[in-house]
Design a protein around this motif. Structure first.
Motif, PDB file in Angstrom:
ATOM      1  N   PRO A  28       0.802  -1.226   0.000  1.00 38.38           N
ATOM      2  CA  PRO A  28       0.000   0.000   0.000  1.00 38.38           C
ATOM      3  C   PRO A  28       0.840   1.282   0.000  1.00 38.38           C
ATOM      4  N   ALA A  29       1.988   1.250   0.668  1.00 42.50           N
ATOM      5  CA  ALA A  29       2.860   2.435   0.682  1.00 42.50           C
ATOM      6  C   ALA A  29       3.424   2.702  -0.713  1.00 42.50           C
ATOM      7  N   TYR A  30       3.798   1.642  -1.410  1.00 42.21           N
ATOM      8  CA  TYR A  30       4.269   1.808  -2.789  1.00 42.21           C
ATOM      9  C   TYR A  30       3.163   2.393  -3.661  1.00 42.21           C
ATOM     10  N   ALA A  31       1.960   1.842  -3.553  1.00 43.46           N
ATOM     11  CA  ALA A  31       0.840   2.308  -4.366  1.00 43.46           C
ATOM     12  C   ALA A  31       0.521   3.776  -4.088  1.00 43.46           C
ATOM     13  N   ALA A  32       0.565   4.172  -2.816  1.00 42.49           N
ATOM     14  CA  ALA A  32       0.285   5.563  -2.460  1.00 42.49           C
ATOM     15  C   ALA A  32       1.350   6.496  -3.027  1.00 42.49           C
ATOM     16  N   ALA A  33       2.608   6.082  -2.978  1.00 46.15           N
ATOM     17  CA  ALA A  33       3.691   6.912  -3.522  1.00 46.15           C
ATOM     18  C   ALA A  33       3.559   7.055  -5.036  1.00 46.15           C
ATOM     19  N   VAL A  34       3.225   5.968  -5.718  1.00 43.49           N
ATOM     20  CA  VAL A  34       3.017   6.026  -7.163  1.00 43.49           C
ATOM     21  C   VAL A  34       1.890   6.996  -7.488  1.00 43.49           C
ATOM     22  N   ARG A  54       8.173  -4.443  -6.999  1.00 39.81           N
ATOM     23  CA  ARG A  54       6.954  -4.225  -6.211  1.00 39.81           C
ATOM     24  C   ARG A  54       6.146  -3.018  -6.673  1.00 39.81           C
ATOM     25  N   ALA A  55       6.788  -2.025  -7.278  1.00 42.81           N
ATOM     26  CA  ALA A  55       6.052  -0.842  -7.736  1.00 42.81           C
ATOM     27  C   ALA A  55       5.448  -1.020  -9.121  1.00 42.81           C
ATOM     28  N   ARG A 139       8.575  14.215 -13.760  1.00 37.51           N
ATOM     29  CA  ARG A 139       8.676  14.117 -12.305  1.00 37.51           C
ATOM     30  C   ARG A 139       9.525  12.935 -11.849  1.00 37.51           C
ATOM     31  N   LEU A 140      10.051  13.091 -10.639  1.00 36.59           N
ATOM     32  CA  LEU A 140      10.860  12.071  -9.976  1.00 36.59           C
ATOM     33  C   LEU A 140      10.297  11.847  -8.582  1.00 36.59           C
ATOM     34  N   ALA A 141      10.139  10.589  -8.208  1.00 35.92           N
ATOM     35  CA  ALA A 141       9.765  10.238  -6.839  1.00 35.92           C
ATOM     36  C   ALA A 141      10.880   9.408  -6.227  1.00 35.92           C
ATOM     37  N   LEU A 142      11.497   9.937  -5.171  1.00 36.35           N
ATOM     38  CA  LEU A 142      12.451   9.179  -4.374  1.00 36.35           C
ATOM     39  C   LEU A 142      11.687   8.684  -3.159  1.00 36.35           C
ATOM     40  N   PHE A 143      11.542   7.376  -3.053  1.00 37.11           N
ATOM     41  CA  PHE A 143      10.627   6.787  -2.074  1.00 37.11           C
ATOM     42  C   PHE A 143      11.346   5.768  -1.212  1.00 37.11           C
ATOM     43  N   HIS A 144      10.882   5.650   0.013  1.00 38.03           N
ATOM     44  CA  HIS A 144      11.262   4.531   0.875  1.00 38.03           C
ATOM     45  C   HIS A 144      10.057   4.257   1.776  1.00 38.03           C
ATOM     46  N   PRO A 145       9.686   2.983   1.970  1.00 35.06           N
ATOM     47  CA  PRO A 145       8.486   2.680   2.757  1.00 35.06           C
ATOM     48  C   PRO A 145       8.674   2.855   4.260  1.00 35.06           C
ATOM     49  N   ASP A 188       7.649   8.411  10.058  1.00 34.94           N
ATOM     50  CA  ASP A 188       7.988   7.019  10.369  1.00 34.94           C
ATOM     51  C   ASP A 188       7.480   6.042   9.316  1.00 34.94           C
ATOM     52  N   SER A 189       6.291   6.306   8.774  1.00 34.10           N
ATOM     53  CA  SER A 189       5.667   5.344   7.868  1.00 34.10           C
ATOM     54  C   SER A 189       6.164   5.443   6.431  1.00 34.10           C
ATOM     55  N   ARG A 190       6.872   6.512   6.070  1.00 37.31           N
ATOM     56  CA  ARG A 190       7.394   6.604   4.705  1.00 37.31           C
ATOM     57  C   ARG A 190       8.289   7.816   4.522  1.00 37.31           C
ATOM     58  N   PHE A 191       9.106   7.710   3.469  1.00 39.62           N
ATOM     59  CA  PHE A 191       9.905   8.828   2.985  1.00 39.62           C
ATOM     60  C   PHE A 191       9.516   9.041   1.532  1.00 39.62           C
ATOM     61  N   LEU A 192       9.219  10.280   1.154  1.00 37.31           N
ATOM     62  CA  LEU A 192       8.879  10.565  -0.247  1.00 37.31           C
ATOM     63  C   LEU A 192       9.318  11.981  -0.587  1.00 37.31           C
TER      64      LEU A 192
END
Length: 199
Positions: A28-34, A54-55, A139-145, A188-192
């Motif tokens: 779900p965190a990946y989906a939300a970031a996308v 996973r994304a 756009r660029l998304a740098l993400f970590h869950p 805590d729950s994500r980095f974006l």
């Protein structure tokens, strides 16, 4: 450079087989970031450092059947895990260095990169290469869950301002590579970090 790549490949190759089972709740965190990347049907997107992919399903859902999804990773074992998980159905898998992409200049609408920046031997050059393949305004998304503080705690080290993902470090690093930081979330729950291709 080769030694840096070998270290990264060895690190992820040793973990590829059980990577998804180690982090089963990240979907779900990946989906939300996308979703925050702002993709539209027909767009072209690269998942740089895609790992086990996973994304990829969320990226495919965002760009639709007429869009283009490419998952690129340096580690064959991670890409094989993506294949076993059936994620190649969502995008083309490419074994390549994110800092030397075999893609034409300014052809993509966006790049999604989960956990990539801290594994680049030369983060500035890697971000510059991602900028090269994205059209201006893309756009660029740098993400970590998981956020920086929670990740530091997980690894038993203090949170550091020297972290590449710390906003005061990341903003100029992105700017030098042709990106403008547009939004920054570190909880805590994500980095974006979301950035826009300038020029």
């Amino acid at each position: 450079m080769a030694d840096d790549h070998t270290h990264v490949q060895d690190f992820f190759a040793a973990r590829a087989a059980d990577w998804d089972s180690r982090f089963p709740d990240d979907g779900p965190a990946y989906a939300a970031a996308v979703q925050e990347l702002g993709l539209r049907p027909g767009h072209s997107v690269l998942d740089a450092g895609c790992g086990t992919g996973r994304a990829l399903p969320a990226l495919r859902g965002a760009v639709g059947p007429g869009g283009t999804v490419i998952g690129a990773d340096l580690t064959r074992d991670m890409l094989n895990a993506a294949l076993r998980a059936g994620r190649a159905a969502s995008g083309a898998l490419l074994m390549t260095d994110a800092a030397r992409l075999p893609l034409r200049t300014a052809t993509l609408d966006a790049v999604f990169a989960a956990g990539l920046v801290s594994h680049l031997p030369n983060p500035g050059r890697g971000l510059l290469e991602l900028a090269r393949v994205v059209r201006p305004g893309g756009r660029l998304a740098l993400f970590h869950p998981i956020g920086r503080a929670a990740l530091a705690a997980r690894h038993g080290r203090p949170l550091s301002d020297d972290d590449l993902r710390a906003e005061p470090r990341l903003t100029p690093l992105l700017a030098e590579a042709g990106w403008r930081l547009d939004a920054y979330t570190d909880e805590d729950s994500r980095f974006l970090a979301l950035a826009v291709r300038t020029g």
